[in-house]
Write an enzyme that holds these catalytic residues in place. Structure first.
Site, PDB file in Angstrom:
ATOM      1  N   GLU A 179       0.853  -1.200   0.000  1.00 28.65           N
ATOM      2  CA  GLU A 179       0.000   0.000   0.000  1.00 28.65           C
ATOM      3  C   GLU A 179       0.885   1.246   0.000  1.00 28.65           C
ATOM      4  OE1 GLU A 179      -2.279   0.176   3.610  1.00 28.65           O
ATOM      5  OE2 GLU A 179      -3.476   1.906   2.964  1.00 28.65           O
ATOM      6  N   LYS A 232      -9.253   2.412  -2.001  1.00 23.91           N
ATOM      7  CA  LYS A 232      -9.479   1.799  -0.679  1.00 23.91           C
ATOM      8  C   LYS A 232     -10.850   2.218  -0.153  1.00 23.91           C
ATOM      9  CE  LYS A 232      -7.067   1.303   3.773  1.00 23.91           C
ATOM     10  NZ  LYS A 232      -5.776   1.589   4.453  1.00 23.91           N
ATOM     11  N   TYR A 271      -8.581   5.272  13.550  1.00 28.29           N
ATOM     12  CA  TYR A 271      -8.442   5.044  14.989  1.00 28.29           C
ATOM     13  C   TYR A 271      -6.944   4.927  15.273  1.00 28.29           C
ATOM     14  CZ  TYR A 271      -8.095   0.415  12.971  1.00 28.29           C
ATOM     15  OH  TYR A 271      -7.725  -0.634  12.180  1.00 28.29           O
ATOM     16  N   CYS A 287      -5.362  -3.131   2.395  1.00 22.21           N
ATOM     17  CA  CYS A 287      -5.212  -3.252   3.856  1.00 22.21           C
ATOM     18  C   CYS A 287      -6.544  -3.424   4.587  1.00 22.21           C
ATOM     19  CB  CYS A 287      -4.435  -2.043   4.368  1.00 22.21           C
ATOM     20  SG  CYS A 287      -3.574  -2.347   5.931  1.00 22.21           S
ATOM     21  N   SER A 317       0.499  -2.229   7.211  1.00 22.21           N
ATOM     22  CA  SER A 317      -0.120  -2.653   8.471  1.00 22.21           C
ATOM     23  C   SER A 317       0.931  -2.626   9.573  1.00 22.21           C
ATOM     24  CB  SER A 317      -0.680  -4.058   8.266  1.00 22.21           C
ATOM     25  OG  SER A 317      -1.167  -4.592   9.457  1.00 22.21           O
ATOM     26  N   GLY A 346      23.850   2.494  34.696  1.00 22.34           N
ATOM     27  CA  GLY A 346      24.059   1.243  35.415  1.00 22.34           C
ATOM     28  C   GLY A 346      22.753   0.520  35.680  1.00 22.34           C
ATOM     29  N   SER A 373      18.689   2.014  30.585  1.00 19.12           N
ATOM     30  CA  SER A 373      19.749   2.520  29.706  1.00 19.12           C
ATOM     31  C   SER A 373      20.620   1.375  29.212  1.00 19.12           C
ATOM     32  CB  SER A 373      20.576   3.593  30.416  1.00 19.12           C
ATOM     33  OG  SER A 373      21.143   3.104  31.606  1.00 19.12           O
TER      34      SER A 373
END
Lengths: 542, 542
Positions: A41, A112, A118, A148, A182, A294, A298
């Site tokens: 797509e 489409k 959403y 899709c 997707s 430490g 990270s």
């Protein structure tokens, strides 16, 4: 019919590279005598191009690319996605098109129908939905060509434009083709496979599904394109998180394969590596910098960066303060040794003191609180940004999703960075990720994994002083964020009311911080960022 | 028919306050023997409630409020906006409803047809569009009841759902009612008036238009509700930027009034004052802090904050460095005197030096560049945030739109703050705003207005060293941003190609900075923020 599935990694707006890549795939497919090649797509232009879709020159370049690609489609047919002009006076100016090229020209365009808007999607912003439903003829096959979301029959989150697939099925299609962009989340592949299967079984014909692969800042596409036979069994499953190219001869007897088994953490790991790699490659940078405390977060980000970019491109900065424990520095140095990345040690004490000095008058009569902790975090942020500015390294943010959710982080301090690598990974998932990274050898020091988490911003501080245990916190957050439950539902499922109330309030109160957070690599079905938009000055908690 | 127009300021999610306010207005309308009272779009719940519209408890509270409001609608009819459940299995779960209350109950609900999803709008994310077009009967009148965008007949940016108004006109309506949540921009009122007039003239009947007033973080609603007679002339124009309540007796002879004359700068000023005031009120804060440089932008923001919040609630911090000129400090102090706000002076030199010291080793062999300038900006940001954290003042960001556009600002430095006050005001507009603020007496020192703009981050620096003159820069930016022109179009209109190319590139390259900028009070038709979404790792410049 022999069909080539071209699963490529596009770069938004980079027309020369995208077009060259598409043409190369067409050539390869021709060499292998494929009748048809299928791309993803919106392959032309890249997806999500966002408001570039409003730019006339961008759209003109899409058309130029399309014409150039078409000129190579002699002796082969081609299906690929592109933005297509809506010639009507009414509605949005574009369609999200599946373009069918044949004999050097555009033969047909299918628009489409179901435009998702959403979560991270906003396709109604740009596109008009299709309302005319027809199969198209390709090489004697009757093809239900879809884009899709068009196949997502069970998704009531769509605006209703008509029952696309049941209209197409009336024509007895002999093949379903779905071109997709997707995005990955660790729950999405199974949903996707179920939807595709259901469509195949209803239509009783095979399906070819070609997805994009690659990351565009926050959104990661996993590829994992598929071919299914008419029973819904998998004939071919393309690679996850990398480009792939396969040819399927539907004229021969088709062997089925089992779906690839991949654990949640393995998928998250693959997605983050691709997300990191593409962010740097597509923005033209090579080197990353990060603060190494430490602690777990990270360490995980450093290990991921070393894998994605090469340890020689990662600069880890240790920024100890008077509250840093000895084991923190040792743990950080162990990680540096295990990964082979470069490092520097820059103590922050003197700078923190100089801030305290200039603020002494203003702070007269007050007692130390989180302000002083925030100053330390911002001194670190400023040092990291200074190195980033001076040498052109991109600062990686190392906050996890649990922290981001409850606002346990300092804006402009540890929340700084150009890209948040694990901001969609809960702390409990970060532990699992660390163990996964260590699956063959110890990269993340064991002590980093087993010691109690601490921000080390005051003496003997532990995360558990101010937050519930991460197992409980993450479970409540998951229900509030991913499952979008109301607080009362979570209480009903057995969690303490005061705890749920507190977590929900922390989540709401941190909206203003997250508004200014870096883009976050999305791996869950509901990440912070464009997929979850909340008002900042509302008066409502879940 | 006697109709009350209730133009109120709602607080998203604050059901008790909103409901009480609505019920008070109903009482007042009843006392004045109105037949009907009209409120704004989505008055119940507030607009834009964003993803709170996905929360079950939020929607349940909307329904409870609606029931409570309905119980007061005896002896009066009422129209107000609320999210309304879509009972069909298909499509989005909600409608954007205009609810007609009568005799203590919901009598009818009309759904919004045209759902905007361009610029700052994303209504398809939540709502299903209406597809059934009918007038409704109120008190013997045939009313074309519409919601905001429904009347925008000329806006092809809408997805096409049918020709609403031409359907409604077939029933010969005797009145058009439009309930709206139409955000302010300085060009919008005239467009809005034209659209309303055109509808009135086509339908040959009067119109009542009730808009929201109030600001929700970045988005500002100006109110300015209207009643038009059947010729399209104004019978009543409600206040801009404040609550208002008017009753119009359509049974009597209606006098027309001229539209209120308001200059662009006067409108921007009113919008920013409301934006500031509502941000603080609705988030429960009283006091603001900001850095005062002696330059134009911070002076304008300080003056606006003093007007909006009261000078006693504004704390201005002077943060001079060795590059600050004497006149800067004097200009800043003059502004403090003119406004009466509190101030403190905190020199940043020592802290900046302490950063240089700890970075000395790392920076060995490099020459000073923007890195050192950024450090100064971040020292200022950290000091301001420390005061904000310690005393609970909200930090106001003082960047203007020209700077934000070209990335002339330091992330986590002068780009810090919870709210950007003039981030949608170009530098040339900021000058006009300063003169407007001084319309009655000198508040912003004249020297601040007349001296050449400078960031004062190195000796004798001027903005014009690295940027084109603001008149030219702003004009190119306006064409790129507001008018969405391609670079070539701007060159064709007479601007130098190299300049346009440079500005366009700066604009693109600063996307990653703006991604982390604070929310910006929106006053233009195209502000940075949710109304303009660009990919960060694309390879494309305009």
């Amino acid at each position: 019919m022999k069909i080539a599935l071209a699963q490529l990694n596009y770069h938004i707006g980079n027309f020369p590279d995208n077009t060259a890549k598409i043409i190369t795939a067409i050539r390869n497919a021709k060499n292998e005598k494929a009748d048809l090649i299928v791309f993803a797509e919106l392959a032309v232009g890249g997806y999500p191009a966002k408001d570039l879709l409003r730019n006339h020159r961008f759209l003109a370049e899409c058309n130029q690319s399309l014409a150039e690609i078409a000129s190579h489609c002699t002796d082969i047919a081609c299906i690929l996605g592109a933005p297509v002009k809506n010639e009507d006076l009414e509605g949005k100016p574009l369609y999200n098109g599946a373009v069918y090229l044949e004999k050097g020209a555009i033969k047909e365009v299918v628009h489409k129908s179901f435009l998702p808007d959403y979560d991270v999607f906003d396709e109604y912003r740009y596109f008009e939905p299709n309302k005319h439903f027809n199969c198209i003829e390709i090489n004697g096959q009757k093809v239900a060509l879809t884009v899709c979301e068009d196949l997502w029959d069970d998704d009531t989150a769509n605006s209703y434009v008509g029952d696309l697939m049941s209209e197409l099925r009336k024509e007895d299609p002999t093949l379903i083709i779905n071109i997709a962009a997707s995005p990955f989340s660790y729950t999405h592949f199974q949903n996707r496979l179920n939807v595709l299967k259901r469509n195949v079984i209803k239509a009783a014909c095979p399906l070819v599904y070609v997805n994009q692969v690659g990351a565009h800042t926050d959104i990661i596409f996993d590829g994992r394109s598929l071919a299914l036979d008419r029973n819904g069994d998998i004939i071919s499953e393309l690679h996850s998180f990398e480009e792939d190219f396969r040819i399927i001869d539907f004229g021969t007897e088709l062997k089925t394969v089992a779906p690839r088994e991949t654990s949640e953490i393995e998928m998250i790991h693959g997605a983050l590596i691709l997300g990191l790699r593409d962010y740097f490659r597509k923005s033209g940078f090579k080197k990353a910098i990060l603060g190494l405390s430490g602690g777990l977060d990270s360490a995980v980000v450093a290990a991921l960066a070393c894998e994605a970019l090469g340890a020689e491109n990662v600069l880890a900065i240790l920024l100890p303060s008077k509250y840093s424990s000895d084991h923190s520095i040792k743990d950080a140095l162990d990680l540096v040794k295990n990964t082979g990345c470069e490092h520097q040690i820059i103590p922050i004490e003197d700078v923190a003191l100089s801030f305290e000095k200039v603020l002494k008058n203003s702070f007269k009569g007050t007692t130390p609180d989180t302000t002083e902790e925030n100053i330390q975090a911002r001194v670190r942020g400023t040092i990291l940004m200074a190195l980033s500015n001076k040498f052109g390294h991109i600062l990686l943010n190392t906050s996890n999703k649990s922290e981001a959710a409850v606002g346990y982080g300092t804006l402009y301090g540890d929340m700084a960075g150009s890209l948040s690598v694990i901001g969609d990974v809960y702390k409990t998932q970060a532990f699992a990720l660390a163990r996964y990274i260590n699956r063959e050898r110890e990269i993340i020091p064991i002590n980093t994994i087993v010691k109690p988490p601490s921000a080390e911003l005051r003496p003997d501080q532990k995360d558990s002083d101010s937050l519930p245990p991460y197992e409980i916190l993450d479970s409540v957050l998951f229900q509030l964020i991913e499952l979008e439950k109301a607080g009362s539902e979570i209480v009903n499922s057995g969690f303490e009311e005061s705890l749920v109330h507190r977590v929900s309030k922390l989540l709401n109160n941190a909206e203003f911080k997250r508004f200014q957070a870096p883009p976050i690599l999305r791996v869950s079905p509901k990440a912070f960022g464009s997929g979850r938009v909340m008002p900042l000055v509302a008066k409502f908690s879940f």
